[in-house]
Design a protein around this motif. Structure first.
Motif, PDB file in Angstrom:
ATOM      1  N   ALA A 167      -6.044 -40.167  -5.458  1.00  0.00           N
ATOM      2  CA  ALA A 167      -5.733 -41.364  -4.905  1.00  0.00           C
ATOM      3  C   ALA A 167      -4.168 -41.395  -3.708  1.00  0.00           C
ATOM      4  N   SER A 168      -3.551 -41.475  -4.493  1.00  0.00           N
ATOM      5  CA  SER A 168      -1.947 -41.401  -3.879  1.00  0.00           C
ATOM      6  C   SER A 168      -1.970 -41.318  -2.381  1.00  0.00           C
ATOM      7  N   THR A 169      -2.027 -40.274  -2.451  1.00  0.00           N
ATOM      8  CA  THR A 169      -2.133 -39.849  -0.911  1.00  0.00           C
ATOM      9  C   THR A 169      -3.137 -40.389   0.664  1.00  0.00           C
ATOM     10  N   VAL A 170      -4.140 -40.349   0.069  1.00  0.00           N
ATOM     11  CA  VAL A 170      -4.408 -41.087   1.102  1.00  0.00           C
ATOM     12  C   VAL A 170      -3.703 -42.345   1.800  1.00  0.00           C
ATOM     13  N   ARG A 171      -3.939 -42.104   3.108  1.00  0.00           N
ATOM     14  CA  ARG A 171      -3.129 -43.282   4.011  1.00  0.00           C
ATOM     15  C   ARG A 171      -3.757 -44.433   4.093  1.00  0.00           C
ATOM     16  N   ARG A 172      -3.186 -45.252   4.340  1.00  0.00           N
ATOM     17  CA  ARG A 172      -3.218 -46.406   4.265  1.00  0.00           C
ATOM     18  C   ARG A 172      -2.752 -47.477   5.306  1.00  0.00           C
ATOM     19  N   ALA A 173      -2.928 -48.368   5.910  1.00  0.00           N
ATOM     20  CA  ALA A 173      -2.874 -48.796   6.969  1.00  0.00           C
ATOM     21  C   ALA A 173      -2.345 -50.593   6.716  1.00  0.00           C
ATOM     22  N   GLY A 174      -1.371 -51.326   7.471  1.00  0.00           N
ATOM     23  CA  GLY A 174      -0.932 -52.907   7.458  1.00  0.00           C
ATOM     24  C   GLY A 174       0.188 -52.629   6.281  1.00  0.00           C
ATOM     25  N   LYS A 175      -0.541 -53.933   5.822  1.00  0.00           N
ATOM     26  CA  LYS A 175       0.166 -54.189   4.166  1.00  0.00           C
ATOM     27  C   LYS A 175      -0.716 -53.590   3.020  1.00  0.00           C
ATOM     28  N   ALA A 176      -1.211 -53.288   3.430  1.00  0.00           N
ATOM     29  CA  ALA A 176      -2.314 -52.425   2.646  1.00  0.00           C
ATOM     30  C   ALA A 176      -1.593 -51.453   1.514  1.00  0.00           C
ATOM     31  N   LYS A 177      -0.648 -50.995   2.601  1.00  0.00           N
ATOM     32  CA  LYS A 177       0.391 -49.227   2.178  1.00  0.00           C
ATOM     33  C   LYS A 177       1.350 -49.932   0.956  1.00  0.00           C
ATOM     34  N   LYS A 178       1.990 -50.940   1.103  1.00  0.00           N
ATOM     35  CA  LYS A 178       2.354 -51.894   0.047  1.00  0.00           C
ATOM     36  C   LYS A 178       1.989 -51.838  -1.242  1.00  0.00           C
ATOM     37  N   VAL A 179       0.786 -53.050  -1.124  1.00  0.00           N
ATOM     38  CA  VAL A 179      -0.325 -53.348  -1.605  1.00  0.00           C
ATOM     39  C   VAL A 179      -0.369 -52.258  -2.481  1.00  0.00           C
ATOM     40  N   PHE A 180      -1.024 -51.502  -2.082  1.00  0.00           N
ATOM     41  CA  PHE A 180      -1.050 -50.216  -2.573  1.00  0.00           C
ATOM     42  C   PHE A 180      -0.207 -49.220  -3.701  1.00  0.00           C
ATOM     43  N   GLU A 181       0.621 -49.314  -3.045  1.00  0.00           N
ATOM     44  CA  GLU A 181       2.399 -48.532  -3.909  1.00  0.00           C
ATOM     45  C   GLU A 181       2.153 -50.054  -5.070  1.00  0.00           C
ATOM     46  N   ASN A 182       2.760 -50.984  -4.670  1.00  0.00           N
ATOM     47  CA  ASN A 182       3.107 -51.711  -6.027  1.00  0.00           C
ATOM     48  C   ASN A 182       1.617 -51.292  -7.387  1.00  0.00           C
ATOM     49  N   LEU A 183       0.314 -51.355  -6.910  1.00  0.00           N
ATOM     50  CA  LEU A 183      -1.077 -50.924  -7.824  1.00  0.00           C
ATOM     51  C   LEU A 183      -1.037 -50.042  -8.649  1.00  0.00           C
TER      52      LEU A 183
END
Length: 133
Positions: free
Chosen positions: A109-125
């Motif tokens: 799940a950590s390797t899935v590409r994320r876009a925009g602000k979602a990238k930073k939010v997911f890093e924290n989560l």
């Protein structure tokens, strides 16, 4: 503890235009649950949906996709992490992470590409998973 007394819990997550962590948010955006629990996404503000993110759910888990402005309840029966997004506001970081039992798919799940602000939010989560929050 008496065997058989355990009951599945229902975790409520609000879909908000504005919440404690800013605009366009799920509140809470991080939930720990047990296999068999349900999560109900409540459209507190209109125009939001909740849907699973491809690659960010455990193997064998069912994908889900709610309609904008409608409540959706999802039963989580597989252990692992579940990434959730509001499709219209994904780039604005409107995402959530649910950990069910052991986070068996965390590495993938950590390797899935994320876009925009979602990238930073997911890093924290995702960092909260290992921290035991």
């Amino acid at each position: 503890m008496v065997a058989g007394d355990a009951q599945a819990a229902d975790h409520q997550i609000q879909m908000l235009d504005k919440g404690e962590k800013g605009v366009m948010v799920f509140q809470p955006d991080f939930v720990r649950a047990a296999p068999g629990d349900t999560v109900t996404f409540v459209p507190t503000d209109k125009g939001h949906n909740a849907e699973s993110i491809w690659g960010m759910i455990p193997d064998g888990a069912k994908t889900f996709k709610g309609k904008a402005g409608e409540q959706i309840t999802v039963m989580l029966d597989k252990e692992g992490v579940y990434g959730v997004k509001c499709a219209p506001h994904y780039g604005m970081g409107m995402v959530a992470l649910i950990v069910v039992g052991k986070p068996v798919n965390l590495a993938h799940a950590s390797t899935v590409r994320r876009a925009g602000k979602a990238k930073k939010v997911f890093e924290n989560l995702l960092a909260q998973v290992g921290a035991g929050n």
